[in-house]
Design a protein around this motif. Sequence first.
Motif, short mmCIF file in Angstrom:
data_model
loop_
_atom_site.label_atom_id
_atom_site.label_comp_id
_atom_site.label_asym_id
_atom_site.label_seq_id
_atom_site.Cartn_x
_atom_site.Cartn_y
_atom_site.Cartn_z
N GLY A 142 0.81 -1.22 0.00
CA GLY A 142 0.00 0.00 0.00
C GLY A 142 0.84 1.26 0.00
N SER A 143 2.04 1.21 -0.59
CA SER A 143 2.97 2.35 -0.58
C SER A 143 3.41 2.73 -1.99
CB SER A 143 4.19 2.02 0.29
OG SER A 143 3.79 1.72 1.60
N GLY A 144 2.60 2.41 -2.98
CA GLY A 144 2.92 2.81 -4.35
C GLY A 144 3.91 1.88 -5.03
N PRO A 145 4.28 2.24 -6.27
CA PRO A 145 5.09 1.32 -7.09
C PRO A 145 6.61 1.45 -6.90
CG PRO A 145 4.37 3.19 -8.40
CD PRO A 145 3.80 3.39 -7.02
N ASP A 146 7.07 2.57 -6.29
CA ASP A 146 8.51 2.83 -6.30
C ASP A 146 9.23 2.24 -5.10
OD1 ASP A 146 8.29 4.16 -8.73
OD2 ASP A 146 7.69 6.01 -7.71
N ASN A 147 9.08 0.94 -4.93
CA ASN A 147 9.78 0.18 -3.90
C ASN A 147 10.59 -0.89 -4.64
OD1 ASN A 147 8.13 1.02 -1.26
ND2 ASN A 147 6.71 0.72 -2.92
N ASN A 148 11.45 -1.62 -3.91
CA ASN A 148 12.20 -2.68 -4.58
C ASN A 148 11.41 -3.98 -4.64
OD1 ASN A 148 14.71 -1.20 -2.71
ND2 ASN A 148 14.67 -1.10 -4.95
N GLY A 149 10.20 -3.99 -4.10
CA GLY A 149 9.36 -5.17 -4.16
C GLY A 149 8.01 -4.85 -3.56
N GLN A 150 7.12 -5.82 -3.62
CA GLN A 150 5.77 -5.65 -3.07
C GLN A 150 5.43 -6.88 -2.25
OE1 GLN A 150 3.84 -2.91 -3.54
NE2 GLN A 150 5.25 -1.92 -4.98
N VAL A 151 4.68 -6.67 -1.16
CA VAL A 151 4.19 -7.81 -0.37
C VAL A 151 2.68 -7.66 -0.17
CG1 VAL A 151 4.76 -6.65 1.85
CG2 VAL A 151 4.41 -9.13 1.80
N LEU A 152 1.98 -8.78 -0.21
CA LEU A 152 0.55 -8.77 0.10
C LEU A 152 0.23 -9.99 0.95
CD1 LEU A 152 -1.23 -7.73 -3.24
CD2 LEU A 152 -1.06 -6.37 -1.15
N VAL A 153 -0.90 -9.91 1.63
CA VAL A 153 -1.43 -11.05 2.37
C VAL A 153 -2.06 -11.99 1.33
CG1 VAL A 153 -3.25 -11.74 4.00
CG2 VAL A 153 -1.78 -9.75 4.51
N THR A 154 -1.63 -13.24 1.32
CA THR A 154 -2.08 -14.19 0.29
C THR A 154 -3.60 -14.32 0.25
OG1 THR A 154 0.00 -15.37 0.32
CG2 THR A 154 -1.91 -16.62 -0.42
N HIS A 155 -4.23 -14.31 1.43
CA HIS A 155 -5.70 -14.42 1.45
C HIS A 155 -6.35 -13.31 0.61
CE1 HIS A 155 -4.89 -17.30 4.53
NE2 HIS A 155 -6.17 -17.50 4.79
N ASP A 156 -5.74 -12.12 0.59
CA ASP A 156 -6.29 -11.01 -0.21
C ASP A 156 -6.10 -11.27 -1.71
OD1 ASP A 156 -6.95 -9.70 2.14
OD2 ASP A 156 -5.08 -8.55 2.21
#
Length: 256
Positions: free
Chosen positions: A205-219
């Motif tokens: 939830g912090s936009g695209p300009d990170n070195n990666g993305q994490v999400l909760v798998t259930h979502d």
Amino acid sequence: MSLPLQSLGDLPARKRGGPPLAVLTAYDFGSARLLDEAGVDLLLVGDSLGMVVHGLPDTTGVTMEMMLLHTRAVCRAQPRSPVIADLPYASYDSPAQALASAQSLMQAGANAVKLEGGCRVLPQVQAIVAAGIPVCGHIGMLPQSIAEEGAYRRKGRTQDQAQALLEDAEALDRAGVMAMVLESVVESVAAEITKRVSCCTIGIGSGPDNNGQVLVTHDVIGAFPWFRPPFAQARADCAAEIRRAAAAYIKSVREV
Ligand code: KIV
């Protein structure tokens, strides 16, 4: 398609040359195996399991015992993807307690531990790093601080908040974290942190300009239909599939 991460030692190369890290939560043997086979870069045994697996109202009820049980289940799948395990609420109140808790999660099979906070938990981070245990930081919105904060709010909206986040990020980076999660951080601030720190940033939830993305798998798989944060796109509707399969089974039993 590029190769998924093979070990934590590959993180600096991913920071330099990409592609962005794709990180998902895993809480049990089966999901760890499936996500690993799908090619995820890192598995996170997140304390979000308290909410989506155990039905708790927030993550502050998650205990060390729960984290150890789920970490062991995930690691039994022997995933190629390195496993990061969350230090739960009240398991790292002092450097000595943090180190002991981190050691227990490593003995359960984790490759790294994650804890929430910046400068406030620096002595704890330093104690764990000094013992040779890889640490993932977590700044921005901190679910374990819900009681003090009163609500889940986006971070970095004011100049003071943005400055504090940058200081937290730089302090964690200097302490030697291997990566840091940026949760619900204003996009421009997350982008600035990503530029300034030498470790990988992993946004949620912090936009695209990170070195990666994490999400909760259930979502991502649509397995927790009662709540899904707006930034998490569901790529499947597992809840509908479970209801459909269960109804088909019930019907088949009753029709005999
Ligand atoms: O517990 C968790 O799943 C997490 C992610 C949301 C980053 O910390």
